[in-house]
Design a protein around this motif. Structure first.
Motif, PDB file in Angstrom:
ATOM      1  N   GLN A  24      47.534  34.570  58.195  1.00 40.86           N
ATOM      2  CA  GLN A  24      47.586  35.786  57.189  1.00 40.86           C
ATOM      3  C   GLN A  24      48.911  36.702  57.290  1.00 40.86           C
ATOM      4  O   GLN A  24      49.541  36.921  56.291  1.00 40.86           O
ATOM      5  CB  GLN A  24      46.181  36.588  57.122  1.00 40.86           C
ATOM      6  CG  GLN A  24      44.984  35.901  56.759  1.00 40.86           C
ATOM      7  CD  GLN A  24      43.609  36.515  57.038  1.00 40.86           C
ATOM      8  OE1 GLN A  24      43.866  37.748  57.209  1.00 40.86           O
ATOM      9  NE2 GLN A  24      42.510  35.948  56.928  1.00 40.86           N
ATOM     10  N   PRO A  25      49.117  37.197  58.309  1.00 39.30           N
ATOM     11  CA  PRO A  25      50.373  37.960  58.532  1.00 39.30           C
ATOM     12  C   PRO A  25      51.802  37.390  57.770  1.00 39.30           C
ATOM     13  O   PRO A  25      52.423  38.011  57.287  1.00 39.30           O
ATOM     14  CB  PRO A  25      50.611  38.103  59.913  1.00 39.30           C
ATOM     15  CG  PRO A  25      49.217  37.829  60.720  1.00 39.30           C
ATOM     16  CD  PRO A  25      48.648  36.922  59.995  1.00 39.30           C
ATOM     17  N   PHE A  26      51.775  36.048  58.160  1.00 42.37           N
ATOM     18  CA  PHE A  26      52.902  35.177  57.693  1.00 42.37           C
ATOM     19  C   PHE A  26      52.944  35.402  56.191  1.00 42.37           C
ATOM     20  O   PHE A  26      54.101  35.493  55.402  1.00 42.37           O
ATOM     21  CB  PHE A  26      52.996  33.984  58.235  1.00 42.37           C
ATOM     22  CG  PHE A  26      54.379  33.126  58.056  1.00 42.37           C
ATOM     23  CD1 PHE A  26      55.660  33.731  58.561  1.00 42.37           C
ATOM     24  CD2 PHE A  26      54.359  32.015  57.321  1.00 42.37           C
ATOM     25  CE1 PHE A  26      56.699  32.851  58.300  1.00 42.37           C
ATOM     26  CE2 PHE A  26      55.607  31.383  57.067  1.00 42.37           C
ATOM     27  CZ  PHE A  26      56.744  31.666  57.498  1.00 42.37           C
ATOM     28  N   ILE A  27      51.896  34.948  55.529  1.00 43.32           N
ATOM     29  CA  ILE A  27      51.659  34.766  54.189  1.00 43.32           C
ATOM     30  C   ILE A  27      51.891  36.161  53.617  1.00 43.32           C
ATOM     31  O   ILE A  27      52.401  36.205  52.473  1.00 43.32           O
ATOM     32  CB  ILE A  27      50.118  34.286  53.801  1.00 43.32           C
ATOM     33  CG1 ILE A  27      50.095  33.015  54.189  1.00 43.32           C
ATOM     34  CG2 ILE A  27      49.957  34.498  52.441  1.00 43.32           C
ATOM     35  CD1 ILE A  27      50.871  31.872  53.431  1.00 43.32           C
ATOM     36  N   GLN A  28      51.421  37.164  54.143  1.00 43.80           N
ATOM     37  CA  GLN A  28      51.674  38.605  53.410  1.00 43.80           C
ATOM     38  C   GLN A  28      52.957  38.789  53.753  1.00 43.80           C
ATOM     39  O   GLN A  28      53.597  39.355  52.794  1.00 43.80           O
ATOM     40  CB  GLN A  28      50.885  39.396  54.420  1.00 43.80           C
ATOM     41  CG  GLN A  28      49.452  39.684  54.260  1.00 43.80           C
ATOM     42  CD  GLN A  28      48.516  40.111  55.338  1.00 43.80           C
ATOM     43  OE1 GLN A  28      48.967  40.989  56.042  1.00 43.80           O
ATOM     44  NE2 GLN A  28      47.439  39.986  55.157  1.00 43.80           N
ATOM     45  N   ARG A  29      53.618  38.573  54.705  1.00 44.93           N
ATOM     46  CA  ARG A  29      55.277  38.837  54.823  1.00 44.93           C
ATOM     47  C   ARG A  29      55.921  38.111  53.702  1.00 44.93           C
ATOM     48  O   ARG A  29      57.094  38.525  53.181  1.00 44.93           O
ATOM     49  CB  ARG A  29      55.572  38.012  56.258  1.00 44.93           C
ATOM     50  CG  ARG A  29      57.178  38.352  56.533  1.00 44.93           C
ATOM     51  CD  ARG A  29      57.892  37.150  56.871  1.00 44.93           C
ATOM     52  NE  ARG A  29      59.422  37.281  57.199  1.00 44.93           N
ATOM     53  CZ  ARG A  29      60.300  37.122  56.022  1.00 44.93           C
ATOM     54  NH1 ARG A  29      59.830  37.224  54.870  1.00 44.93           N
ATOM     55  NH2 ARG A  29      61.498  37.260  56.432  1.00 44.93           N
ATOM     56  N   HIS A  30      55.615  37.018  53.280  1.00 46.19           N
ATOM     57  CA  HIS A  30      56.248  36.504  52.215  1.00 46.19           C
ATOM     58  C   HIS A  30      55.621  36.936  50.766  1.00 46.19           C
ATOM     59  O   HIS A  30      56.241  36.208  49.805  1.00 46.19           O
ATOM     60  CB  HIS A  30      56.204  34.778  52.255  1.00 46.19           C
ATOM     61  CG  HIS A  30      57.136  34.380  53.215  1.00 46.19           C
ATOM     62  ND1 HIS A  30      58.444  33.958  53.018  1.00 46.19           N
ATOM     63  CD2 HIS A  30      56.901  34.034  54.548  1.00 46.19           C
ATOM     64  CE1 HIS A  30      58.796  33.413  54.012  1.00 46.19           C
ATOM     65  NE2 HIS A  30      57.912  33.445  55.055  1.00 46.19           N
TER      66      HIS A  30
END
Lengths: 407, 141
Positions: free
Chosen positions: A367-373
């Motif tokens: 989730q953090p990575f998806i949000q980052r993009h």
């Protein structure tokens, strides 16, 4: 000689399955790969002819099962280039391997104010166990930033490393983007400062040759089921000197030496110290078949084929108007995560599913990575040795149809 | 129309479709045309979080009948949400508490309601039933 894909595909009967009255196209290998017949047959053979508990009985079958299991361990030693069988612990998968390290290594080596470094691209399995450990010990979690192309920001990592850093734990290959991390460099940076390292190889072990001694990492973890092997078994490679200092993770049978009510219970030697209870014997034995399957093809051919698929699929997908690939770094394994402008990944995935395509949509447990993009999720295509260029063509056509239906 | 009649109507509408594309085009249209919710309601307070898609749900109760309004960030989810609302809107709490929503299997949408699908729909049905229970309990106080 080039690869005979038909010969390979014929070893995977499930690929001939019809789903929703359409031919299955299986592009969800990052979640789990399909299993060749020899792996499936090996499990049946075990239950038909060898079933017995390991490491306990003096009887014939128990010895047979024990030998087969220990041969599998030796196969794993060569597969990752470990030093000895003491460094190969069987777990139920990558997640358990990381939890074992977080618990047991954490117990012995991590204290208050210490720091653990992970990256923002990590799968939750290489994130949440460290959050738990940090909370438990009063330690701090530091997160390496990534560049827009999905690669690690090594300068940021350098700035995070300090006197309190105990461990750096990162993915070898990102499960969202397929970007291959420069683990050699990261381990080198850690070694210079006496920092321990864990490499999450869940998405790497069926695509890249692993050499833990050359790499020099403290721990390397992966799962059988993502590399043509059975579900329920994985590996924790750990440097013997460190494993020896770590307390047991779970307790019970097999992991003990002497048990006594009046004196302290003592533990078994490595690797058995970390393998409490009856292991997943048939799965471990069949895992060795999966390793043979990979070795017989060889990583050179695997990489050649997967690279061809990856380049072809990337080119074809980018020709679709409004399609954006998340993770455009050049050094990639056979994964493509994408979004279609204005379309929700759930809608795209649901329609592709109706057309017989197995893909993963959503946040990929990162989730953090998806949000980052800045996206709500992606559609992920993850390839394996049995996928073909024709299957990529089918998907590109299907995607065009999906776009028409949704716009 | 009674709740049973609305369900039968839906089932017969879906029987007209020849293939999955017709069925999904219908759902997609429902999703596109559905009233949805204005932005002020798309907040955490009304959010039913799914891993894959998100659903927002509000409810009001007047003279024995419940009115739901809902929306989703995914068109297919929103379309299915509209189908659900067609069945539950204007009903009394007891009717909703008693409904098992198995008609969704009959119209070929079962997979969207699997808990593992995690699109917010399973949780939405739970929330709809919870609203019904709350309204019923309040009335009996």
């Amino acid at each position: 000689m080039s690869l005979d894909i038909n010969a390979i595909r014929s070893q995977f009967p499930i690929l001939e399955t019809q789903v929703r009255n359409k031919k299955l196209v299986y592009f969800d290998n990052g979640a789990t790969s399909q299993k060749p017949l020899r792996v499936i047959n090996r499990i049946s053979h075990y239950y038909l002819h060898e079933n017995s508990n390991v490491h306990r009985g003096v009887h014939f079958l128990s010895q047979l099962a024990t030998d087969a299991m220990e041969q599998a361990r030796e196969k794993l030693v060569s597969f990752v280039h470990a030093e000895s069988i003491e460094e190969i612990i069987f777990t139920k998968g990558t997640t358990e391997s990381i939890n074992l390290v977080a618990h047991s290594f954490g117990n012995r080596f991590v204290g208050a104010e210490d720091e653990i470094i992970i990256s923002e691209m990590e799968h939750h399995a290489n994130l949440v166990p460290w959050q738990f450990l940090c909370k438990d010990k009063g330690a701090k979690l530091r997160v390496i930033k990534t560049h827009d192309d999905g690669s690690l920001d090594l300068n940021h990592l350098q700035s995070l490393i300090g006197p309190k850093t105990r461990l750096i734990s990162i993915a070898h290959v990102s499960n969202v983007t397929g970007v291959i991390n420069p683990v050699e460099e990261v381990v080198k940076m850690a070694q210079d400062k006496g920092i321990f390292t864990l490499i999450d190889g869940a998405q790497a072990s069926s695509h890249l040759q692993i050499d833990v001694q050359k790499l020099g990492c403290t721990f390397y973890v992966f799962s059988a089921h993502k590399m043509y092997g059975p579900m329920g078994v994985g590996v924790l490679y750990g440097q013997k000197a460190i494993l020896e200092q770590m307390p047991p993770y779970q307790s019970g049978g097999e992991m003990i030496d002497r048990v006594c009510f009046s004196e302290e219970t003592t533990f078994n030697v490595l690797p058995f110290k970390f393998e409490a209870g009856t292991p997943m014997v048939p799965e471990i034995i069949a895992f060795a078949e999966a390793i043979d399957f990979i070795n017989e093809i060889g990583f050179e051919k695997i990489q050649q084929h997967e690279h061809e698929l990856l380049s072809y699929a990337t080119e074809k997908l980018l020709a679709i108007d409004g399609l954006k690939i998340i993770g455009t770094h050049a050094h990639k394994s056979a994964v493509i995560s994408f979004v279609l402008q204005g379309l929700h990944p759930y809608d795209v995935g649901s329609l592709l599913d109706q057309m017989g395509f197995a893909l993963r949509t959503g946040n990929h447990c990162a989730q953090p990575f998806i949000q980052r993009h800045g996206v709500s999720g992606t559609v992920r295509l993850s390839l394996a040795i049995y996928n073909t260029l024709e299957e990529v063509d089918l998907m590109v056509e299907a995607l065009k149809k999906v776009k028409n239906m949704l716009s | 129309m009674t709740l049973e009649q609305v369900k039968s109507e839906l089932i017969s509408e879906f029987e007209l479709f020849d293939d999955w594309m017709d069925r999904y085009n219908f759902i997609i249209d429902m999703g596109k045309e559905g009233a949805g919710l204005s932005e002020e309601f798309k907040t955490k307070q009304y959010l039913i979080s799914g891993c894959q898609s998100q659903v927002w749900l509000t409810a009001s109760y007047q003279q024995g009948s419940i009115q739901f309004k809902a929306d989703s960030d995914a068109i297919i989810t929103k379309g299915i949400v509209q189908l659900l609302l067609r069945v539950v809107n204007g009903r009394n709490p007891q009717e909703i508490i008693d409904e098992d929503f198995s008609f969704l299997d009959q119209i070929g949408l079962k997979e969207h309601l699997s808990p593992t699908r995690s699109n917010g729909l399973t949780s939405m049905i739970k929330q709809i039933k919870l609203y019904a229970l709350v309204f019923k309990t309040k009335e009996n106080l």
